[in-house]
Design an enzyme around this catalytic site. Structure first.
Site, PDB file in Angstrom:
ATOM      1  N   GLY A 145      41.153 -30.860   2.408  1.00 12.42           N
ATOM      2  CA  GLY A 145      40.769 -30.254   1.136  1.00 12.42           C
ATOM      3  C   GLY A 145      41.859 -30.281   0.079  1.00 12.42           C
ATOM      4  O   GLY A 145      41.639 -29.871  -1.060  1.00 12.42           O
ATOM      5  N   VAL A 146      43.040 -30.814   0.421  1.00 13.07           N
ATOM      6  CA  VAL A 146      44.148 -30.772  -0.538  1.00 13.07           C
ATOM      7  C   VAL A 146      43.954 -31.796  -1.661  1.00 13.07           C
ATOM      8  O   VAL A 146      44.545 -31.668  -2.744  1.00 13.07           O
ATOM      9  CB  VAL A 146      45.509 -30.991   0.178  1.00 13.07           C
ATOM     10  N   LYS A 148      43.632 -35.522  -0.839  1.00  9.76           N
ATOM     11  CA  LYS A 148      44.124 -36.858  -0.449  1.00  9.76           C
ATOM     12  C   LYS A 148      43.103 -37.940  -0.836  1.00  9.76           C
ATOM     13  O   LYS A 148      43.445 -38.926  -1.465  1.00  9.76           O
ATOM     14  CB  LYS A 148      44.353 -36.940   1.086  1.00  9.76           C
ATOM     15  N   GLY A 149      41.852 -37.689  -0.427  1.00 14.72           N
ATOM     16  CA  GLY A 149      40.795 -38.670  -0.698  1.00 14.72           C
ATOM     17  C   GLY A 149      40.628 -38.892  -2.193  1.00 14.72           C
ATOM     18  O   GLY A 149      40.431 -40.026  -2.648  1.00 14.72           O
ATOM     19  N   ARG A 175      29.081 -37.390   6.642  1.00 18.07           N
ATOM     20  CA  ARG A 175      28.582 -36.474   5.608  1.00 18.07           C
ATOM     21  C   ARG A 175      27.538 -37.218   4.788  1.00 18.07           C
ATOM     22  O   ARG A 175      27.480 -38.462   4.844  1.00 18.07           O
ATOM     23  CB  ARG A 175      29.734 -36.067   4.685  1.00 18.07           C
ATOM     24  N   ARG A 268      33.808 -28.134  -2.236  1.00 20.08           N
ATOM     25  CA  ARG A 268      33.359 -29.478  -1.829  1.00 20.08           C
ATOM     26  C   ARG A 268      32.004 -29.392  -1.123  1.00 20.08           C
ATOM     27  O   ARG A 268      31.194 -30.309  -1.214  1.00 20.08           O
ATOM     28  CB  ARG A 268      34.425 -30.122  -0.922  1.00 20.08           C
ATOM     29  N   ARG A 279      39.418 -25.577   9.699  1.00 17.90           N
ATOM     30  CA  ARG A 279      40.295 -26.422   8.888  1.00 17.90           C
ATOM     31  C   ARG A 279      41.384 -25.582   8.208  1.00 17.90           C
ATOM     32  O   ARG A 279      42.528 -26.027   8.091  1.00 17.90           O
ATOM     33  CB  ARG A 279      39.471 -27.208   7.851  1.00 17.90           C
ATOM     34  N   ASN A 302      49.793 -31.003  -5.153  1.00 20.97           N
ATOM     35  CA  ASN A 302      48.579 -31.294  -5.912  1.00 20.97           C
ATOM     36  C   ASN A 302      48.027 -30.012  -6.521  1.00 20.97           C
ATOM     37  O   ASN A 302      47.105 -29.399  -6.000  1.00 20.97           O
ATOM     38  CB  ASN A 302      47.520 -31.958  -5.030  1.00 20.97           C
TER      39      ASN A 302
HETATM   40  N1  ATP Z   1      44.201 -30.963  -8.190  1.00 20.53           N
HETATM   41  C1  ATP Z   1      42.954 -30.565  -7.916  1.00 20.53           C
HETATM   42  N2  ATP Z   1      42.445 -29.501  -8.531  1.00 20.53           N
HETATM   43  C2  ATP Z   1      41.192 -29.065  -8.265  1.00 20.53           C
HETATM   44  N3  ATP Z   1      40.363 -29.659  -7.377  1.00 20.53           N
HETATM   45  C3  ATP Z   1      40.825 -30.724  -6.721  1.00 20.53           C
HETATM   46  C4  ATP Z   1      42.133 -31.234  -6.953  1.00 20.53           C
HETATM   47  N4  ATP Z   1      42.314 -32.308  -6.149  1.00 20.53           N
HETATM   48  C5  ATP Z   1      41.166 -32.461  -5.457  1.00 20.53           C
HETATM   49  N5  ATP Z   1      40.287 -31.517  -5.794  1.00 20.53           N
HETATM   50  C6  ATP Z   1      38.930 -31.318  -5.234  1.00 20.53           C
HETATM   51  O1  ATP Z   1      39.128 -30.725  -3.940  1.00 20.53           O
HETATM   52  C7  ATP Z   1      38.122 -31.170  -3.026  1.00 20.53           C
HETATM   53  C8  ATP Z   1      38.799 -31.732  -1.795  1.00 20.53           C
HETATM   54  O2  ATP Z   1      39.423 -32.941  -2.155  1.00 20.53           O
HETATM   55  P1  ATP Z   1      39.428 -34.168  -1.157  1.00 20.53           P
HETATM   56  O3  ATP Z   1      38.073 -34.349  -0.560  1.00 20.53           O
HETATM   57  O4  ATP Z   1      40.023 -35.304  -1.881  1.00 20.53           O
HETATM   58  O5  ATP Z   1      40.421 -33.597  -0.057  1.00 20.53           O
HETATM   59  P2  ATP Z   1      41.019 -34.311   1.242  1.00 20.53           P
HETATM   60  O6  ATP Z   1      42.429 -33.927   1.318  1.00 20.53           O
HETATM   61  O7  ATP Z   1      40.712 -35.752   1.221  1.00 20.53           O
HETATM   62  O8  ATP Z   1      40.204 -33.582   2.394  1.00 20.53           O
HETATM   63  P3  ATP Z   1      39.871 -34.089   3.892  1.00 20.53           P
HETATM   64  O9  ATP Z   1      41.142 -34.222   4.600  1.00 20.53           O
HETATM   65  O10 ATP Z   1      39.012 -32.995   4.443  1.00 20.53           O
HETATM   66  O11 ATP Z   1      39.134 -35.368   3.786  1.00 20.53           O
HETATM   67  C9  ATP Z   1      37.265 -32.155  -3.781  1.00 20.53           C
HETATM   68  O12 ATP Z   1      36.082 -31.526  -4.181  1.00 20.53           O
HETATM   69  C10 ATP Z   1      38.126 -32.567  -4.981  1.00 20.53           C
HETATM   70  O13 ATP Z   1      37.339 -32.913  -6.081  1.00 20.53           O
HETATM   71  N1  LIG Z   2      45.244 -39.134  12.891  1.00 19.57           N
HETATM   72  C1  LIG Z   2      44.250 -39.497  12.086  1.00 19.57           C
HETATM   73  N2  LIG Z   2      43.738 -38.628  11.207  1.00 19.57           N
HETATM   74  C2  LIG Z   2      42.758 -39.038  10.402  1.00 19.57           C
HETATM   75  C3  LIG Z   2      42.260 -40.347  10.445  1.00 19.57           C
HETATM   76  N3  LIG Z   2      41.289 -40.460   9.517  1.00 19.57           N
HETATM   77  C4  LIG Z   2      41.207 -39.287   8.905  1.00 19.57           C
HETATM   78  N4  LIG Z   2      42.096 -38.431   9.420  1.00 19.57           N
HETATM   79  C5  LIG Z   2      42.346 -37.036   9.049  1.00 19.57           C
HETATM   80  O1  LIG Z   2      41.347 -36.215   9.552  1.00 19.57           O
HETATM   81  C6  LIG Z   2      41.235 -35.063   8.729  1.00 19.57           C
HETATM   82  C7  LIG Z   2      39.814 -34.746   8.483  1.00 19.57           C
HETATM   83  O2  LIG Z   2      39.151 -35.759   7.799  1.00 19.57           O
HETATM   84  P1  LIG Z   2      37.655 -35.553   7.292  1.00 19.57           P
HETATM   85  O3  LIG Z   2      37.239 -36.887   6.715  1.00 19.57           O
HETATM   86  O4  LIG Z   2      36.835 -35.161   8.483  1.00 19.57           O
HETATM   87  O5  LIG Z   2      37.701 -34.478   6.253  1.00 19.57           O
HETATM   88  C8  LIG Z   2      42.016 -35.388   7.450  1.00 19.57           C
HETATM   89  O6  LIG Z   2      43.231 -34.665   7.507  1.00 19.57           O
HETATM   90  C9  LIG Z   2      42.308 -36.826   7.554  1.00 19.57           C
HETATM   91  O7  LIG Z   2      43.538 -37.173   6.971  1.00 19.57           O
HETATM   92  C10 LIG Z   2      42.835 -41.256  11.380  1.00 19.57           C
HETATM   93  O8  LIG Z   2      42.462 -42.421  11.500  1.00 19.57           O
HETATM   94  N5  LIG Z   2      43.807 -40.781  12.176  1.00 19.57           N
END
Ligand code: ATP
Ligand SMILES: Nc1nc2c(ncn2[C@@H]2O[C@H](COP(=O)(O)O)[C@@H](O)[C@H]2O)c(=O)[nH]1
Length: 402
Positions: A145-146, A148-149, A175, A268, A279, A302
């Site tokens: 949720g931080v 990254k994606g 999802r 999200r 989480r 972030n």
């Molecule tokens: N700087 C920010 N301020 C506010 N909202 C943000 C910010 N960055 C990301 N978000 C929002 O926070 C939510 C989580 O972001 P994202 O899905 O990219 O997290 P993630 O780190 O990839 O999570 P995961 O590890 O579960 O896949 C999204 O809805 C995104 O739009």
């Molecule tokens: N060690 C690994 N961690 C992974 C990989 N792909 C994703 N991730 C991490 O899992 C969590 C949860 O992801 P989500 O898509 O279910 O929200 C997140 O922290 C990812 O960075 C992997 O290949 N190896």
């Protein structure tokens, strides 16, 4: 003066050690390193020959079938080998395009030694040579949720030809909008566990109750496209990659606060209440490890998304001064069936011996080993070729550099 050509490798093919049946129709090569002979190739049928690997242990008089890691080169009509070092053999596929002809068989590199220890048996690893100067892979970690994606999507959207995403495997359910093969390879646990056991994964971890992992292939696919690989993985995964021989840049993304992290996860709307709580519980430990473990080269906060994205670009060297990749000198050549190899210092010379070579009047193609980066697990990047008129061109060029 540079060194004289080390040797013409095809000579090696003449002298197989005695005492075993190679089962080939004359297409295999043997490269001797210490007390082991690496037997590469063998006949499938008359026209296409698979590139299998066997090891003849001369001390024990035994033929060993090693575990072969990495993508295996597709069958070809023949190949040449050149011993590059005690731990690596260069294989050139005859009659192939320059984009598919260079392969490295790693027999005792750091990665192979690690895998030999883990798998408890003889191991070799293939790494394909790919053109282009894509930088080191980028590992991005941080609590769920931080953002990254979100940051990765921004990067890939702004620099589509520069970055490629490593598509992980996971046992979690997709999802709503997620597509198999795009966001993840959604896998059965038993199948994924088997692939892990077979050495197909660069790293894996149990995250929030599901199995996640990066296959070697996922990283290779990106390198094959000449792109810089981005891995979105958790801290345990980052730790494994750090301990492996994949050279990468490690970035940890921190939330401004736990409250804000919770807000983002809830907004999200992709997890159940139970999953959100799990989480969040894991997030605290991940943040501590991210900041203190020494795994990460950079920590980004972030808070404001745009600011964080700018910082990410800056540390990847993308803040306006993108350096153009050197252009490869030769493109679109098919190597002939009849070629020979030699090595002068860090340059491999492919003697095509064919005046009808499509691109150039020149028959000697040079590949500079000093520009190569990476290797198994993954591709060997930075491959480039140029043509010369004669061996003395190579020696002259070499002398001028001194
Ligand atoms: N700087 C920010 N301020 C506010 N909202 C943000 C910010 N960055 C990301 N978000 C929002 O926070 C939510 C989580 O972001 P994202 O899905 O990219 O997290 P993630 O780190 O990839 O999570 P995961 O590890 O579960 O896949 C999204 O809805 C995104 O739009
Ligand atoms: N060690 C690994 N961690 C992974 C990989 N792909 C994703 N991730 C991490 O899992 C969590 C949860 O992801 P989500 O898509 O279910 O929200 C997140 O922290 C990812 O960075 C992997 O290949 N190896």
């Amino acid at each position: 003066m540079g060194e004289a050509p080390a040797f013409f490798v095809d000579d090696l093919q003449k002298g197989f050690p005695n005492g075993f049946d190679l089962k080939s129709k004359g297409s295999a090569t043997a490269t001797v390193i210490g007390n082991k002979a690496y037997l590469i190739g063998g006949a499938d049928d008359e026209s296409t020959l698979s590139i299998g690997v066997q090891i003849f242990d001369q001390t024990r008089g035994e033929l060993v079938h090693p575990i072969v890691l990495g993508t295996i080169p597709k069958p070809c009509k023949g190949h040449s080998v050149l011993l590059l070092s005690e731990d690596q053999i260069l294989i050139i596929k005859r009659g192939s395009t320059l984009d598919d002809c260079i392969w490295f068989l790693e027999v005792d590199t750091q990665y192979v030694r690690e895998q030999r220890k883990i798998l408890g048996t003889e191991v070799v690893a293939w790494s394909k040579g790919v053109r282009g100067y894509a930088g080191k892979p980028v590992v991005i970690s941080g609590p769920s949720g931080v953002g990254k994606g979100t940051l990765i999507s921004m990067l890939m959207e702004e620099f589509p030809s520069m970055f490629g995403f490593s598509v992980s495997h996971t046992t979690r359910a997709p999802r709503g909008m997620e597509k198999d093969g795009v966001h993840y390879h959604f896998a059965e646990r038993s199948a994924m566990e088997k692939d892990i056991k077979d050495g197909k994964f660069l790293e894996f971890a149990s995250v929030h109750g599901n199995l996640y992992g990066t296959s070697v292939e996922a990283v290779e696919v990106v390198a094959d496209a000449g792109k810089r690989c981005i891995l979105d993985i958790d801290v345990q995964g980052a730790r494994s990659v750090r301990a492996s021989s994949l050279e990468a840049i490690f970035i940890f993304v921190c939330p401004p606060s736990m409250e804000e992290l919770e807000k983002r996860l809830r907004a999200r709307g992709t997890e159940t209440e139970e999953q959100i709580l799990k989480r969040l519980r894991n997030a605290q430990a991940e943040i501590e490890q991210g900041q203190l473990s020494g795994i990460f080269d950079h920590i980004l906060y972030n808070d404001n998304l745009e600011d964080c994205y700018e910082s990410l670009k800056k540390l990847l060297g993308l803040d306006g001064n993108v350096i153009a990749s050197p252009k490869s000198s030769i493109k679109g050549v098919d190597l002939p069936m009849d070629l020979s190899l030699s090595k002068i210092d860090q340059k491999v010379i492919i003697n095509c011996g064919n005046p009808e070579l499509k691109t150039a009047s020149k028959n000697l193609i040079v590949m500079d080993l000093s520009s190569l980066k990476g290797g198994a697990p993954g591709r060997t990047r930075g491959l480039d070729f140029y043509a010369i008129d004669s061996f003395s061109d190579c020696l002259n060029g070499f002398n001028q550099l001194r």
